[in-house]
Design a protein around this motif. Structure first.
Motif, PDB file in Angstrom:
ATOM      1  N   ARG A  32       0.865  -1.196   0.000  1.00 42.05           N
ATOM      2  CA  ARG A  32       0.000   0.000   0.000  1.00 42.05           C
ATOM      3  C   ARG A  32       0.892   1.232   0.000  1.00 42.05           C
ATOM      4  NH1 ARG A  32      -3.457  -0.684   4.372  1.00 42.05           N
ATOM      5  NH2 ARG A  32      -2.367   0.830   5.700  1.00 42.05           N
ATOM      6  N   VAL A  33       0.602   2.116  -0.942  1.00 45.85           N
ATOM      7  CA  VAL A  33       1.420   3.311  -1.155  1.00 45.85           C
ATOM      8  C   VAL A  33       0.611   4.560  -0.820  1.00 45.85           C
ATOM      9  CG1 VAL A  33       2.685   4.668  -2.877  1.00 45.85           C
ATOM     10  CG2 VAL A  33       2.742   2.167  -2.976  1.00 45.85           C
ATOM     11  N   ALA A  66       3.398   7.996  -7.720  1.00 47.70           N
ATOM     12  CA  ALA A  66       4.620   7.878  -6.932  1.00 47.70           C
ATOM     13  C   ALA A  66       4.329   8.312  -5.504  1.00 47.70           C
ATOM     14  CB  ALA A  66       5.735   8.737  -7.535  1.00 47.70           C
ATOM     15  N   GLY A  67       5.001   7.664  -4.571  1.00 47.80           N
ATOM     16  CA  GLY A  67       4.774   7.993  -3.174  1.00 47.80           C
ATOM     17  C   GLY A  67       5.659   7.188  -2.260  1.00 47.80           C
ATOM     18  N   VAL A  68       5.148   6.923  -1.047  1.00 42.12           N
ATOM     19  CA  VAL A  68       5.921   6.253  -0.011  1.00 42.12           C
ATOM     20  C   VAL A  68       5.167   5.008   0.454  1.00 42.12           C
ATOM     21  CG1 VAL A  68       6.850   6.479   2.327  1.00 42.12           C
ATOM     22  CG2 VAL A  68       6.995   8.401   0.737  1.00 42.12           C
ATOM     23  N   VAL A  69       5.877   3.910   0.594  1.00 46.30           N
ATOM     24  CA  VAL A  69       5.277   2.666   1.074  1.00 46.30           C
ATOM     25  C   VAL A  69       4.825   2.841   2.518  1.00 46.30           C
ATOM     26  CG1 VAL A  69       5.708   0.243   1.632  1.00 46.30           C
ATOM     27  CG2 VAL A  69       6.658   1.231  -0.480  1.00 46.30           C
ATOM     28  N   GLU A  70       3.547   2.505   2.781  1.00 45.30           N
ATOM     29  CA  GLU A  70       3.056   2.595   4.158  1.00 45.30           C
ATOM     30  C   GLU A  70       2.656   1.246   4.744  1.00 45.30           C
ATOM     31  OE1 GLU A  70      -0.288   5.308   4.200  1.00 45.30           O
ATOM     32  OE2 GLU A  70      -1.694   3.656   3.899  1.00 45.30           O
ATOM     33  N   ALA A  71       2.589   0.209   3.917  1.00 46.31           N
ATOM     34  CA  ALA A  71       2.306  -1.136   4.419  1.00 46.31           C
ATOM     35  C   ALA A  71       2.728  -2.147   3.365  1.00 46.31           C
ATOM     36  CB  ALA A  71       0.831  -1.314   4.755  1.00 46.31           C
ATOM     37  N   VAL A  72       3.245  -3.303   3.810  1.00 50.01           N
ATOM     38  CA  VAL A  72       3.682  -4.338   2.872  1.00 50.01           C
ATOM     39  C   VAL A  72       3.083  -5.674   3.257  1.00 50.01           C
ATOM     40  CG1 VAL A  72       5.863  -3.162   2.355  1.00 50.01           C
ATOM     41  CG2 VAL A  72       5.788  -4.851   4.172  1.00 50.01           C
ATOM     42  N   GLY A  73       2.855  -6.510   2.233  1.00 51.56           N
ATOM     43  CA  GLY A  73       2.342  -7.847   2.469  1.00 51.56           C
ATOM     44  C   GLY A  73       3.398  -8.775   3.035  1.00 51.56           C
ATOM     45  N   SER A  74       2.943  -9.905   3.557  1.00 54.57           N
ATOM     46  CA  SER A  74       3.824 -10.826   4.272  1.00 54.57           C
ATOM     47  C   SER A  74       4.887 -11.462   3.391  1.00 54.57           C
ATOM     48  CB  SER A  74       2.989 -11.929   4.931  1.00 54.57           C
ATOM     49  OG  SER A  74       2.232 -12.640   3.940  1.00 54.57           O
ATOM     50  N   ALA A  75       4.634 -11.552   2.077  1.00 58.44           N
ATOM     51  CA  ALA A  75       5.585 -12.208   1.175  1.00 58.44           C
ATOM     52  C   ALA A  75       6.498 -11.219   0.451  1.00 58.44           C
ATOM     53  CB  ALA A  75       4.834 -13.070   0.156  1.00 58.44           C
ATOM     54  N   VAL A  76       6.367  -9.935   0.740  1.00 59.98           N
ATOM     55  CA  VAL A  76       7.171  -8.911   0.061  1.00 59.98           C
ATOM     56  C   VAL A  76       8.481  -8.711   0.806  1.00 59.98           C
ATOM     57  CG1 VAL A  76       7.281  -6.495  -0.660  1.00 59.98           C
ATOM     58  CG2 VAL A  76       5.120  -7.758  -0.812  1.00 59.98           C
ATOM     59  N   LYS A  80      10.094  -2.019   1.754  1.00 59.09           N
ATOM     60  CA  LYS A  80       9.780  -1.878   3.179  1.00 59.09           C
ATOM     61  C   LYS A  80       9.052  -0.558   3.417  1.00 59.09           C
ATOM     62  CE  LYS A  80      14.225   0.196   4.503  1.00 59.09           C
ATOM     63  NZ  LYS A  80      14.655   0.452   3.105  1.00 59.09           N
ATOM     64  N   VAL A  81       8.407  -0.443   4.535  1.00 53.63           N
ATOM     65  CA  VAL A  81       7.708   0.787   4.893  1.00 53.63           C
ATOM     66  C   VAL A  81       8.703   1.950   4.880  1.00 53.63           C
ATOM     67  CG1 VAL A  81       6.489   1.992   6.746  1.00 53.63           C
ATOM     68  CG2 VAL A  81       5.954  -0.402   6.244  1.00 53.63           C
ATOM     69  N   GLY A  82       8.303   3.037   4.236  1.00 54.42           N
ATOM     70  CA  GLY A  82       9.153   4.219   4.140  1.00 54.42           C
ATOM     71  C   GLY A  82       9.892   4.355   2.833  1.00 54.42           C
ATOM     72  N   ASP A  83       9.929   3.296   2.024  1.00 52.16           N
ATOM     73  CA  ASP A  83      10.612   3.370   0.726  1.00 52.16           C
ATOM     74  C   ASP A  83       9.897   4.335  -0.215  1.00 52.16           C
ATOM     75  OD1 ASP A  83      12.619   1.601   1.348  1.00 52.16           O
ATOM     76  OD2 ASP A  83      11.741  -0.118   0.285  1.00 52.16           O
ATOM     77  N   ARG A  84      10.682   5.101  -0.959  1.00 49.36           N
ATOM     78  CA  ARG A  84      10.143   5.934  -2.038  1.00 49.36           C
ATOM     79  C   ARG A  84       9.958   5.037  -3.264  1.00 49.36           C
ATOM     80  NH1 ARG A  84      12.835   9.641  -4.340  1.00 49.36           N
ATOM     81  NH2 ARG A  84      11.511  11.478  -4.195  1.00 49.36           N
ATOM     82  N   VAL A  85       8.775   5.054  -3.856  1.00 50.58           N
ATOM     83  CA  VAL A  85       8.469   4.145  -4.963  1.00 50.58           C
ATOM     84  C   VAL A  85       7.676   4.869  -6.046  1.00 50.58           C
ATOM     85  CG1 VAL A  85       8.515   2.014  -3.588  1.00 50.58           C
ATOM     86  CG2 VAL A  85       6.390   3.353  -3.752  1.00 50.58           C
ATOM     87  N   ALA A  86       7.626   4.236  -7.214  1.00 47.34           N
ATOM     88  CA  ALA A  86       6.817   4.742  -8.327  1.00 47.34           C
ATOM     89  C   ALA A  86       6.261   3.559  -9.090  1.00 47.34           C
ATOM     90  CB  ALA A  86       7.654   5.631  -9.248  1.00 47.34           C
ATOM     91  N   TYR A  87       5.193   3.803  -9.852  1.00 43.46           N
ATOM     92  CA  TYR A  87       4.566   2.742 -10.636  1.00 43.46           C
ATOM     93  C   TYR A  87       3.898   3.356 -11.856  1.00 43.46           C
ATOM     94  CZ  TYR A  87       0.466   4.384  -7.994  1.00 43.46           C
ATOM     95  OH  TYR A  87      -0.510   5.165  -7.424  1.00 43.46           O
ATOM     96  N   GLY A  88       3.745   2.546 -12.907  1.00 43.90           N
ATOM     97  CA  GLY A  88       3.138   3.069 -14.126  1.00 43.90           C
ATOM     98  C   GLY A  88       2.282   2.077 -14.866  1.00 43.90           C
TER      99      GLY A  88
END
Length: 325
Positions: A32-33, A66-76, A80-88
């Motif tokens: 979740r971003v 683009a944003g910041v990770v605020e939650a990750v699934g168990s298999a990811v 990690k939470v806090g990572d700067r990410v982008a998607y398209g």
């Protein structure tokens, strides 16, 4: 409770609703971003109008952000939470303060690239990366044809081709667009509103034509593109803004010099997290070095997305547009 844009029926910009929603908790392979910027693309209007259909209604909209990770699934494990990410590459739902999506669709964003820049360039920039660097790996010195050279994808292609030492001939629809394409790095332009594209390509290439032709227009330029492709050359049909190409007679390829044709998509190249990250890293390096620049000329608050769609459809925008939560 966070806000998002959704639509419960197809139609004009007026069907877009700014609503509260409960974001999904990430599944095992999801993230979740918290979006900091969201990309606006013309394809978004196709989903809204009904030309393309989402899986179900009501639906979210938008596939780039683009944003910041605020939650990750168990298999990811790679984020990690806090990572700067982008998607398209979606899924739909980027027009939102928070977006839950597969971790495989996300790339890590270096500090040198702003959220707004990443949100404005992921889809178009990754498209240019696979076209110029993978579908037909340009080495430098080639003379190529690129349709719609002043558009969103074309404007990046002009700059990337120049950086590679490639002579890009860009088709445009006006003198103003010709000027823009040349300023971005096009070696030559052809204004199809009054010039014969195939005849000009023959002149510009001393009769050799182009080893590769990139065509996002589709039906209206299919024959022209074939006529501009050198014997044993490649026609890359990667879009259909004028309608899809259909009823293809393969014998025509033989008659025009044993031509090759491909219909690629971004998803076929960014098919693993490693491939996607490698493509994004090359794009980010081009941006960070200044060899590619992107003009973000419009910024709209997320709640004002209807006005953004109206401006986009009315050709009242230039460069890129981002939505800000």
């Amino acid at each position: 409770m966070p806000k998002r844009i959704q639509f419960a029926q197809h139609g004009g910009p007026e069907v877009l609703e700014y609503v509260d929603f409960q974001p999904a908790a990430p599944g095992p392979n999801e993230v979740r971003v918290a979006n900091h910027a969201i990309g606006l693309n013309f394809i978004d209007t196709y989903y809204r109008s009904g030309l393309y259909s989402p899986a179900s209604l009501p639906s979210g909209l938008g596939a780039e952000g683009a944003g910041v990770v605020e939650a990750v699934g168990s298999a990811v494990s790679h984020l990690k939470v806090g990572d700067r990410v982008a998607y398209g590459t979606g899924p739909l739902g980027a027009y939102s303060e928070v977006h839950t999506l597969p971790a495989a669709h996300l790339v890590k964003l270096p500090d040198s690239i702003s959220f707004e820049l990443a949100a404005s360039v992921m889809l178009k920039g990754l498209t240019v990366q696979y076209l110029l660097r993978q579908t037909y790996p340009l080495k430098g010195g080639e003379t190529i044809l690129f349709h719609a050279a002043a558009g969103g994808v074309g404007s990046i292609a002009c700059q990337w081709a120049k950086a590679l030492g490639v002579k890009l001939i860009g088709t445009v629809g006006s003198a103003a667009k010709a000027e823009r394409a040349k300023a971005l790095g096009a070696w030559a332009t052809i204004d199809y509103s009054h010039e014969d594209v195939a005849a000009r390509v023959l002149e510009l290439t001393d009769g050799k034509k182009c080893p590769v032709v990139y065509d996002s227009i589709g039906k209206d330029t299919w024959e022209t593109s074939l006529n501009c492709t050198a014997p044993r050359g490649l026609l890359v049909s990667f879009g259909n803004s004028s309608g899809p190409v259909s009823g293809v007679n393969l014998g025509v390829l033989a008659g025009k010099g044993s031509l090759y044709v491909t219909r690629p998509t971004l998803g076929s190249y960014a098919d693993t997290p490693a491939n996607l990250q490698a493509m994004a890293d090359e794009l980010f390096a081009m941006l960070a070095s200044g060899q590619i620049t992107v003009d973000i000329n419009q910024r709209f608050a997320l709640k004002d997305v209807a006005a953004a769609h109206t401006a986009l459809s009315g050709r009242q925008t230039s460069g890129s547009t981002v939505l800000l939560p």
